[in-house]
Design a protein around this motif. Sequence first.
Motif, short mmCIF file in Angstrom:
data_model
loop_
_atom_site.label_atom_id
_atom_site.label_comp_id
_atom_site.label_asym_id
_atom_site.label_seq_id
_atom_site.Cartn_x
_atom_site.Cartn_y
_atom_site.Cartn_z
N ARG A 1 0.83 -1.22 0.00
CA ARG A 1 0.00 0.00 0.00
C ARG A 1 0.86 1.26 0.00
O ARG A 1 0.59 2.21 -0.73
N ASP B 1 -11.97 -1.00 0.65
CA ASP B 1 -10.54 -0.80 0.43
C ASP B 1 -10.29 0.45 -0.41
O ASP B 1 -9.32 1.18 -0.17
N ARG C 1 -10.67 3.36 1.91
CA ARG C 1 -9.50 3.45 2.79
C ARG C 1 -8.28 3.97 2.03
O ARG C 1 -7.54 4.83 2.51
N GLU D 1 -5.86 7.26 2.60
CA GLU D 1 -4.42 7.11 2.81
C GLU D 1 -3.61 7.92 1.81
O GLU D 1 -2.53 8.42 2.13
N TYR E 1 -1.73 5.74 7.74
CA TYR E 1 -2.58 5.45 8.89
C TYR E 1 -3.94 6.15 8.81
O TYR E 1 -4.77 5.98 9.71
N ARG F 1 -7.06 3.65 8.83
CA ARG F 1 -7.00 2.43 9.63
C ARG F 1 -8.30 2.14 10.37
O ARG F 1 -8.52 1.00 10.80
N GLN F 2 -9.17 3.14 10.52
CA GLN F 2 -10.45 2.87 11.18
C GLN F 2 -11.36 2.01 10.33
O GLN F 2 -12.37 1.48 10.81
N ILE G 1 -10.32 -0.76 8.83
CA ILE G 1 -9.78 -2.13 8.80
C ILE G 1 -10.59 -3.02 9.73
O ILE G 1 -10.88 -2.66 10.87
#
Length: 607
Positions: A505, A556, A559, A563, A569, A572-573, A575
């Motif tokens: 990533r 994804d 997210r 990112e 980071y 990350r909430q 995940i």
Amino acid sequence: MLADASNANDLTQVVVLLTAGVVAVPLFKRIGLGSVLGYLFAGLVIGPFGLRFFTEPQAILHVAELGVVMFLFIIGLEMQPSKLWSMRKDIFGLGAAQVLACIAGLTTVGLALGFQPIPSFIAGTGFVLTSTAIVMQMLQERNEISTLKGQRMIAILLFEDLAIVPLLVIVTLLGSSGTAADPSERWMAVAIAFAALVALVIAGRYLLNPLFRLLAAAGAREVMTAAALLVVLGSALAMQQSGLSMAMGAFLAGVLLSESSFRHQLEADIEPFRGILLGLFFLGAGMAIDLSVIAANWRTVVISVVAYMALKGVLIYAVARLLRACHSESLERAVLMAQGGEFAFVLYAAAVSAGIIDAEANATLTATIILSMMLTPIAIFIHGRFAKPVPPKTDDLEVPENVEGTVLMIGFGRFGQIVSQPLLARGYKLSLIDKDAEFVRDASNFGFRVFYGDGSRSDILHAAGAATARAILICVDDKAAAIKIAHTAKEEFPLVPVLARAFDRGHAIDLLHAGVDFEIRETFESALVFGTQVLNVLGEDAETAAEVIEEFRDLDKERFALETIGGIYAGRQLIRGNAQPSDLIASRTARERAEAEAREAQEGSPG
């Protein structure tokens, strides 16, 4: 009370041995000197010439020799006849040439120092046996085990592993050469040894596999472990009783079982015993180091270390060059393999038992081996610091020049090869470049025309047809190189779409920042396919599995977008973790939603 005191003393010694190994080995591995040196140093500290927790190291060595026996059994398990046959040229050609040349050369060191021929032969032969632990660790740290030069060094180590068994037999014969004056007794001893070998081969061929199948059917794991120990120790005892070495019996038993379906089970059962007992052997060898003898013979030790390492390195280099290895590979092999190894302790201990060398000579030779092993990391560091990198030979390789293609692919490894197939199937013309000279040569054997060139250079990109390509594909497996290529490609050819292979990533984010139009993590799609299959195996229907995977894709993407802006980071909430549930990522599958809707409909229905 006396019995209690004796038991307490025995328990104390066991605790001391374990403590010494547990403390010293991780410390020595951390500083790069290896576990063998850690055991030896620990043995020296707790032995009769250190803190004197032990005063009779030979008693420990006698028990710990079983570790060497089990080690040879494990080596035998790895020596499948098919594997040996596939590597036969390197093992029995390169390996034999190096070992024989070094034995002949290093024997002269002992003669020059004034030793008798047989002790000189034993001393030189012990130093010929390279430390497998050190060389394999260095190859693993450099990721060179699978390379051609790494495979050649492994072949040499395999031959040395094979050679230790006949060398131990030679030591036994040399030690007993004056004891059997009667020729009939000598021939009888040879006949007994040969008969024992034949009996062991027959038993291994026709009895061991049926025995293990019978025990496996019983389902008792502890009995399988006991049977594995019985095979190793029984074979060793049979060889010892017939006048040969225990190592010979264990090794032959391993080879006979190397292609058995129970090979991995046997290796797993023996490995813990092998590791502990072999560590105990090295602890005992460290205890046996007589510092007073070394102090009295320090000149001999220093001269021996320098002479053995220098001469062995020269001989290794000469053999490598004679067998057409390049200068850099030959020099690197000489530096890595110039030390003595842990098998020398086994050989010297056998020579002491056979009466060929005395305890003083053993202490001197052992110190020589240990110092050479300690100097190896230093020699490797110096070589790495001052050795000039040799550019690959590229005279026979084709470089790009006025190439035109629909697609320019940079990097033609395992990823690029797969990408090329659907493109070629549809008739697109590919321009392929790679900077691995050896791989470029190999690719031609499979029908590919790959140009040699560095894709991060703008002149190479122009020559490879980037300006006229409809797409530039970055398929290299080097993260830094991929980013550099992306920057160069977008600066030189801003209108050409750039698609890139990402390692993870973070690398994908860096590639987007470098301007690529599309990136894909190299394991992303294969992991999704794998996850779909896992869901199917667990009983989920195909439609539900597809919806779950598609839901993850959407999550994804969200997210990844966070990112890209806020760093690795930022999302990350989103995940799904197994440590604690998160309301932010709680979502229901199609089946869960259907069940909820059914319950609501039932609750809202009349009556």
